[in-house]
Design a protein around this motif. Structure first.
Motif, mmCIF file in Angstrom:
data_model
loop_
_atom_site.group_PDB
_atom_site.id
_atom_site.type_symbol
_atom_site.label_atom_id
_atom_site.label_comp_id
_atom_site.label_asym_id
_atom_site.label_seq_id
_atom_site.Cartn_x
_atom_site.Cartn_y
_atom_site.Cartn_z
ATOM 1 N N ASN A 275 0.803 -1.230 0.000
ATOM 2 C CA ASN A 275 0.000 0.000 0.000
ATOM 3 C C ASN A 275 0.836 1.280 0.000
ATOM 4 O OD1 ASN A 275 -2.502 -1.490 0.183
ATOM 5 N ND2 ASN A 275 -2.001 -1.860 2.341
ATOM 6 N N ALA A 276 2.059 1.201 -0.485
ATOM 7 C CA ALA A 276 2.888 2.404 -0.596
ATOM 8 C C ALA A 276 2.420 3.255 -1.776
ATOM 9 C CB ALA A 276 4.350 2.027 -0.788
ATOM 10 N N ARG A 277 2.661 4.568 -1.676
ATOM 11 C CA ARG A 277 2.247 5.503 -2.726
ATOM 12 C C ARG A 277 3.450 6.306 -3.199
ATOM 13 N NH1 ARG A 277 -0.559 9.987 -0.232
ATOM 14 N NH2 ARG A 277 0.125 11.778 -1.445
ATOM 15 N N LEU A 278 3.602 6.404 -4.517
ATOM 16 C CA LEU A 278 4.698 7.162 -5.108
ATOM 17 C C LEU A 278 4.169 8.433 -5.756
ATOM 18 C CD1 LEU A 278 7.631 7.545 -6.183
ATOM 19 C CD2 LEU A 278 6.957 6.170 -8.166
ATOM 20 N N GLU A 279 4.791 9.561 -5.412
ATOM 21 C CA GLU A 279 4.503 10.839 -6.058
ATOM 22 C C GLU A 279 5.769 11.290 -6.784
ATOM 23 O OE1 GLU A 279 1.738 12.596 -6.222
ATOM 24 O OE2 GLU A 279 0.448 11.577 -4.750
ATOM 25 N N VAL A 280 5.617 11.725 -8.034
ATOM 26 C CA VAL A 280 6.755 12.205 -8.819
ATOM 27 C C VAL A 280 6.609 13.709 -9.027
ATOM 28 C CG1 VAL A 280 8.011 12.033 -10.996
ATOM 29 C CG2 VAL A 280 7.000 9.975 -9.975
ATOM 30 N N LEU A 281 7.619 14.458 -8.612
ATOM 31 C CA LEU A 281 7.612 15.900 -8.796
ATOM 32 C C LEU A 281 8.215 16.220 -10.164
ATOM 33 C CD1 LEU A 281 8.629 17.218 -5.253
ATOM 34 C CD2 LEU A 281 6.391 16.615 -6.171
ATOM 35 N N GLU A 282 7.405 16.838 -11.014
ATOM 36 C CA GLU A 282 7.761 16.988 -12.421
ATOM 37 C C GLU A 282 8.862 18.005 -12.682
ATOM 38 O OE1 GLU A 282 6.750 15.077 -14.785
ATOM 39 O OE2 GLU A 282 5.340 13.949 -13.522
ATOM 40 N N HIS A 283 9.128 18.887 -11.736
ATOM 41 C CA HIS A 283 10.113 19.945 -11.962
ATOM 42 C C HIS A 283 11.317 19.803 -11.029
ATOM 43 C CE1 HIS A 283 7.113 21.793 -14.516
ATOM 44 N NE2 HIS A 283 6.245 21.720 -13.527
ATOM 45 N N SER A 284 11.570 18.592 -10.592
ATOM 46 C CA SER A 284 12.671 18.356 -9.660
ATOM 47 C C SER A 284 13.660 17.344 -10.196
ATOM 48 C CB SER A 284 12.132 17.847 -8.310
ATOM 49 O OG SER A 284 11.472 18.867 -7.606
ATOM 50 N N GLY A 285 14.915 17.499 -9.728
ATOM 51 C CA GLY A 285 15.937 16.493 -9.906
ATOM 52 C C GLY A 285 16.106 15.749 -8.596
ATOM 53 N N HIS A 286 17.326 15.818 -8.034
ATOM 54 C CA HIS A 286 17.608 15.075 -6.806
ATOM 55 C C HIS A 286 17.400 15.907 -5.541
ATOM 56 C CE1 HIS A 286 19.221 11.624 -4.711
ATOM 57 N NE2 HIS A 286 20.087 12.386 -4.052
#
Length: 261
Positions: free
Chosen positions: A230-241
């Protein structure tokens, strides 16, 4: 605090539910200052300089398991049976180890720019890929090269300059690691793999990756999200590391909403 035979620099602020915060490779408490201030309004924040970093003792050699046991030692010393745990990059590796080895100690888990396994640190891998062009460069020049690579293409010059300014402040404060200390920090991250243990993590888990991260790309976060129930992944579109610099408001809001839910 004296933990595992060494002195660890630990800082507390705020009141309420304990939230333990872990920094990335060659970082320290100061690199999490904005997060400490922000989350300290809602939680009892406990931040620590990992061994080999910041104002903690710097042994000549140590392991990722040492980092994990240091966190558990801090929880024991503060009599904390269960906490929220947040780690960025290297801190996310340590956090995975804590949550996998003692699941009952972590009720909510936040992993920022994570990966679950690696033969080397991600920065060492990236530098190895560019070894030819870095040949003969001084340690500051190598560090500057690495810093230039970790941002998203759209990241502003102002944000990049803020990291360079922070690095200068760290040097003036005597907190920059020596080449020998940096090598020890990197060696602690060699050859780890939490993937077999991640299905045993019971914490509610949020993962945050940067779309343009060259060190731990979103695919690494997807691996973890598929393994932790039940883990959730969010990807930030304007970020690197470094989403804490590139998209701080978005990052903070995502994490706060998750921790308060």
């Amino acid at each position: 605090m004296k933990i595992g035979g060494i002195k660890l620099n630990v800082e507390e602020s705020g009141v309420g539910q304990p939230l333990v915060m872990l920094h990335g490779l060659t970082g320290n408490i100061e690199s999490m200052r904005a997060e400490i201030d922000f989350f300290g309004r809602s939680f009892r924040v406990i931040a620590l300089d990992s061994r080999g970093h910041g104002r903690s003792d710097k042994p000549a050699a140590y392991t990722l398991q040492d980092h994990i046991e240091d966190v558990l030692g801090v929880l024991d010393a503060l009599a904390l049976p269960s906490v929220f745990l947040m780690g960025s990059s290297m801190g996310s590796y340590v956090a995975q180890g804590v949550a996998a080895q003692q699941p009952a100690r972590v009720s909510k888990l936040v992993l920022i720019t994570p990966k679950a396994s690696g033969q080397t640190s991600s920065s060492a891998r990236l530098l190895a890929q560019h070894a030819a062009e870095l040949e003969g460069k001084s340690p500051p020049e190598v560090q500057a090269f690495l810093m230039a690579k970790i941002f998203a293409p759209t990241t502003s010059g102002v944000v990049k300059a803020s990291l360079a300014e922070f690095a200068q402040q760290q040097a003036e404060a005597g907190l920059t690691l020596t080449p020998e200390q940096t090598l020890a920090a990197n060696r602690a991250l060699e050859g780890f793999d939490f993937r077999p243990a991640l299905p045993g993590v019971t914490a509610q888990t949020l993962l945050v990756s940067g779309r343009h991260d060259p060190l731990n790309p979103p695919a690494e976060g997807e691996v973890i999200a598929q393994l932790i129930p039940n883990a959730r992944l969010e990807v930030l579109e304007h970020s690197g590391h470094v989403p804490n610099l590139e998209e701080p408001e978005r990052l903070h809001r995502l994490i706060l909403d998750f921790l308060l839910s």
